[in-house]
Design a protein around this motif. Structure first.
Motif, short mmCIF file in Angstrom:
data_model
loop_
_atom_site.label_atom_id
_atom_site.label_comp_id
_atom_site.label_asym_id
_atom_site.label_seq_id
_atom_site.Cartn_x
_atom_site.Cartn_y
_atom_site.Cartn_z
N PHE A 78 0.83 -1.21 0.00
CA PHE A 78 0.00 0.00 0.00
C PHE A 78 0.86 1.26 0.00
O PHE A 78 0.53 2.26 -0.64
N ALA A 79 1.98 1.24 0.73
CA ALA A 79 2.87 2.40 0.77
C ALA A 79 3.43 2.72 -0.61
O ALA A 79 3.48 3.89 -1.03
N MET A 80 3.85 1.69 -1.34
CA MET A 80 4.37 1.91 -2.69
C MET A 80 3.27 2.40 -3.62
O MET A 80 3.47 3.34 -4.40
N ALA A 81 2.11 1.75 -3.53
CA ALA A 81 1.01 2.15 -4.41
C ALA A 81 0.58 3.58 -4.15
O ALA A 81 0.29 4.35 -5.08
N THR A 82 0.56 3.98 -2.87
CA THR A 82 0.10 5.33 -2.51
C THR A 82 1.00 6.40 -3.10
O THR A 82 0.53 7.37 -3.70
N ILE A 83 2.32 6.24 -2.97
CA ILE A 83 3.22 7.27 -3.49
C ILE A 83 3.21 7.25 -5.01
O ILE A 83 3.28 8.30 -5.66
N LEU A 84 3.10 6.08 -5.62
CA LEU A 84 3.05 6.00 -7.08
C LEU A 84 1.82 6.72 -7.63
O LEU A 84 1.90 7.46 -8.62
N LEU A 85 0.68 6.51 -7.00
CA LEU A 85 -0.53 7.21 -7.43
C LEU A 85 -0.37 8.72 -7.26
O LEU A 85 -0.79 9.50 -8.11
N SER A 86 0.25 9.13 -6.16
CA SER A 86 0.49 10.55 -5.93
C SER A 86 1.40 11.14 -6.99
O SER A 86 1.25 12.30 -7.39
N PRO A 101 16.35 -7.82 -6.62
CA PRO A 101 15.84 -8.29 -5.33
C PRO A 101 16.18 -7.30 -4.25
O PRO A 101 17.24 -6.67 -4.27
N SER A 102 15.28 -7.09 -3.32
CA SER A 102 15.49 -6.09 -2.27
C SER A 102 15.20 -6.71 -0.92
O SER A 102 14.08 -6.61 -0.40
N PRO A 103 16.20 -7.40 -0.31
CA PRO A 103 15.98 -7.96 1.02
C PRO A 103 15.82 -6.87 2.06
O PRO A 103 16.38 -5.78 1.95
N ALA A 104 15.03 -7.17 3.10
CA ALA A 104 14.81 -6.21 4.18
C ALA A 104 14.63 -6.97 5.48
O ALA A 104 14.25 -8.15 5.48
N GLY A 105 14.91 -6.32 6.62
CA GLY A 105 14.70 -6.96 7.91
C GLY A 105 13.26 -7.38 8.09
O GLY A 105 12.96 -8.41 8.69
N VAL A 106 12.34 -6.58 7.56
CA VAL A 106 10.91 -6.89 7.48
C VAL A 106 10.47 -6.41 6.10
O VAL A 106 10.84 -5.31 5.68
N SER A 107 9.69 -7.20 5.39
CA SER A 107 9.35 -6.85 4.01
C SER A 107 8.65 -5.49 3.92
O SER A 107 8.89 -4.73 2.98
N ASN A 108 7.79 -5.17 4.89
CA ASN A 108 7.14 -3.85 4.86
C ASN A 108 8.16 -2.73 4.78
O ASN A 108 7.96 -1.73 4.10
N TRP A 109 9.29 -2.91 5.48
CA TRP A 109 10.31 -1.87 5.47
C TRP A 109 10.85 -1.66 4.07
O TRP A 109 11.16 -0.54 3.67
N GLY A 110 10.98 -2.75 3.31
CA GLY A 110 11.42 -2.62 1.93
C GLY A 110 10.45 -1.80 1.10
O GLY A 110 10.85 -0.97 0.28
N GLY A 111 9.13 -2.04 1.32
CA GLY A 111 8.13 -1.23 0.62
C GLY A 111 8.19 0.22 1.01
O GLY A 111 8.09 1.12 0.16
N TYR A 112 8.39 0.49 2.30
CA TYR A 112 8.51 1.88 2.76
C TYR A 112 9.73 2.55 2.11
O TYR A 112 9.66 3.71 1.69
N ALA A 113 10.84 1.82 2.05
CA ALA A 113 12.07 2.39 1.48
C ALA A 113 11.92 2.68 0.00
O ALA A 113 12.41 3.70 -0.50
N VAL A 114 11.24 1.80 -0.73
CA VAL A 114 10.99 2.07 -2.15
C VAL A 114 10.15 3.33 -2.32
O VAL A 114 10.41 4.17 -3.18
N ALA A 115 9.12 3.48 -1.47
CA ALA A 115 8.28 4.68 -1.53
C ALA A 115 9.10 5.93 -1.27
O ALA A 115 8.98 6.94 -1.98
#
Length: 604
Positions: A340-348, A494-508
């Protein structure tokens, strides 16, 4: 003294001469398209000299060869303009523009080969399909020069030319010429063929011959130009290489120098971003490497994989996100928030976004998104679809219009916390439980995308069994217990992260940084446009659509209300992978925002 010479040590100039009634329009055209048409000097009507550029010059005789145009047609080439009647010349205004030959000497001094000089030919010039920004009667397609640069020297070439804005500045495209509409490098529209050597990458700079295209399209009754390759030589020395390429570290402009990075192998595509932005994205990457769950995930990291995951906007129309990792119970709190974090910034940012998920979870995710919109966490609903394979071509038809691999429907596929297919054809969770019965064949989309030029892929995971982690398979074997789950399929980034959500936040956050990076935006816009188009309202909107503690807490509470549990513990609580939202996840989100926005900021 003015003539056409390579590597003279003096600034060279392209020259265009137009009737004075068109001069204001053409000056505006130059200002709106600064990369191909960097304006050095505009003369008065009938002025043959140009005191700011060269003493004792006479533009009617100081160029080796001129092109004469009548009504937009090239009628002849001449070695002098003195034969033209005085009353005609008195009506002409001369425009002097920066030329890329001005940086070739700097490239050579830095050890970067200049292939056209080595081969004793003029540089290759191509008419692209990229339209310049119009002004008055002037509108045409961008023309570019191409210089082959060894892959290991791309950053040096970018840095040197960036520091020469009056010689067209940094490249506007690196890699596959098809992105510029160039079908065949062996057929330049101007100049000569320049051969690539093994290991060379085609690098394209905006070219002053764009002005000739403007003459051909606007059809003035009379116009003159230099003949391509025959420049006006000024008296202005090119600054020494050491002064321009190695500025002191105290120079604030150092952070604006672009760095080059590859974002795709098929097709070959590079991008640029300022050194300052690249450093910030690397800081984001370090933050998401933290491993409070002690999974050993840090061993899977390769520097700059996040940087490769972020440029989803290089010509992108749509970004395809796969979310919702099946668990036992089927869903977990890791994955959807990051998606959702990635989708939100992309739509913006004005992108189109489609989310793909398992059919069994479609209704629930629609309800989750509807509640997020109702709470104001999401500004709009996101398109949700499913994929089911009925035959070997199902994935191709899904990804491409009419199943034609030359007409991709999407530009990028993103899998976050998505179980990857194992070598035995099954899907396993981190405990080794086979969950194939819960998983639709979304892997097929990523497999098909490998053979579709123009679609790149990103896989975000935190354990090693996720879709896309095959690229770090050998590291997973030695770092984790879940190597049995891996299939040879891997993602471009590939983008490993300590928690996958964090990877989505970082991409955003990385997307925000690239959209506010002048070097990156200039590259995307091919150096065209009169000024940055980002308004304060847009910037505020992008900032508001970054991940924040308040928004992510709200999304997590919605997931818990729908009885979605923490993946590691199975707890129905405000936690992800056994880590409570406060302080672990809230701290990560706060730090990501601080790096992105450059200061300590509130989390609205």
């Amino acid at each position: 003294m003015c003539l056409c010479v390579y590597g003279t040590g003096y600034q060279q100039a392209n020259v265009i001469m137009l009737p004075k009634n068109l001069a204001d329009d053409f000056e505006e055209f130059c200002c709106k398209n600064p990369a191909p048409l960097p304006l050095l000097y505009r003369s008065q009507s009938g002025e043959a000299s140009c005191p700011p550029l060269a003493k004792h010059a006479d533009i009617r005789t100081d160029i080796p060869q001129y092109c004469a145009y009548e009504d937009g047609h090239l009628v002849k080439t001449v070695s002098s303009l003195q034969s033209y009647r005085t009353h005609l010349w008195s009506d002409m205004v001369c425009f002097y523009q920066g030329c890329s030959f001005g940086f070739e000497g700097r490239l050579k001094n830095a050890g970067v080969p200049v292939r056209n000089v080595e081969q004793g030919v003029n540089v290759s010039m191509y008419r692209t399909t990229v339209p310049c920004v119009p002004a008055g009667v002037f509108r045409c397609l961008l023309v570019v020069t191409m210089r082959p640069i060894p892959a290991g020297m791309l950053n040096a070439a970018v840095k040197i030319t960036h520091l020469n804005p009056l010689a067209h500045g940094a490249p506007i495209h690196i890699g596959d010429p098809a992105f510029l509409g160039i079908r065949d490098l062996s057929r330049p529209d101007y100049g000569d063929i320049v051969k690539l050597q093994p290991g060379d990458i085609p690098v394209f700079w905006a070219c002053g011959v764009t002005a000739i295209e403007a003459i051909l399209s606007s059809k003035p009754s009379l116009a003159f130009s230099h003949s391509p390759g025959c420049m006006f030589l000024t008296d202005i020395p090119v600054p020494p290489f050491s002064e321009s390429v190695d500025p002191p570290t105290s120079n604030p402009n150092l952070q604006m120098i672009p760095l080059c990075f590859r974002v795709s192998n098929n097709p070959l595509l590079y991008s640029l971003a300022s050194q300052g932005v690249v450093e910030k994205i690397r800081q984001l990457e370090k933050i998401i490497q933290e491993d409070p769950g002690e999974r050993g995930i840090r061993a899977l990291f390769v520097q700059d994989e996040l940087l490769l995951s972020v440029p989803l906007d290089n010509g992108s129309i749509s970004v395809h996100c796969c979310l919702c990792f099946p668990f036992s119970p089927p869903e977990e709190t890791d994955g959807p928030p990051g998606a959702f974090a990635m989708a939100t910034i992309l739509l913006s940012l004005g992108k189109q976004v489609t989310m793909v998920m398992d059919k069994r979870a479609l209704g629930m995710n629609k309800d989750i998104i509807a509640e997020a919109v109702q709470k104001g966490v999401l500004k709009t609903e996101i398109q949700l679809v499913t994929f089911e394979s009925s035959d070997p071509n199902s994935a191709l038809r899904f990804l491409c219009h009419d199943g034609d691999p030359n007409k991709p429907r999407y530009d990028h596929l993103v899998a976050i916390e998505r179980s990857g297919r194992a070598e035995d054809g099954n899907h396993y969770n981190m405990k080794g439980v086979n969950i194939k019965h819960l998983v639709d064949p979304i892997d097929d989309l990523f497999i098909a995308a490998k053979n579709i030029p123009g679609i790149s892929t990103t896989g975000i995971g935190d354990g090693g069994n996720e879709l896309g982690m095959g690229k770090v398979k050998e590291k997973v074997k030695f770092a984790t217990l879940w190597f049995i789950c891996l299939y040879p399929l891997f993602c471009s980034a590939p983008s490993p992260a300590g928690v996958s959500n964090w990877g989505g936040y970082a991409v955003a956050c990385g997307l925000y940084l690239l959209h506010t990076c002048p070097s990156h935006q200039r590259y995307l816009k091919k150096g065209l446009g009169i000024e940055p188009t980002t308004t304060q309202e847009q910037l505020q909107d992008w900032t508001e659509n970054l991940p924040s503690v308040t928004k992510e807490e709200s999304i997590l509470s919605t997931l818990v209300r729908f009885e979605i549990r923490s993946g590691k513990t199975g707890h129905l609580a405000m936690e992800v992978d056994g880590l409570t939202f406060y302080p672990t996840h809230s701290d990560i989100i706060t730090r990501l925002r601080e790096v992105t926005l450059g200061c300590t900021t509130p989390n609205p």
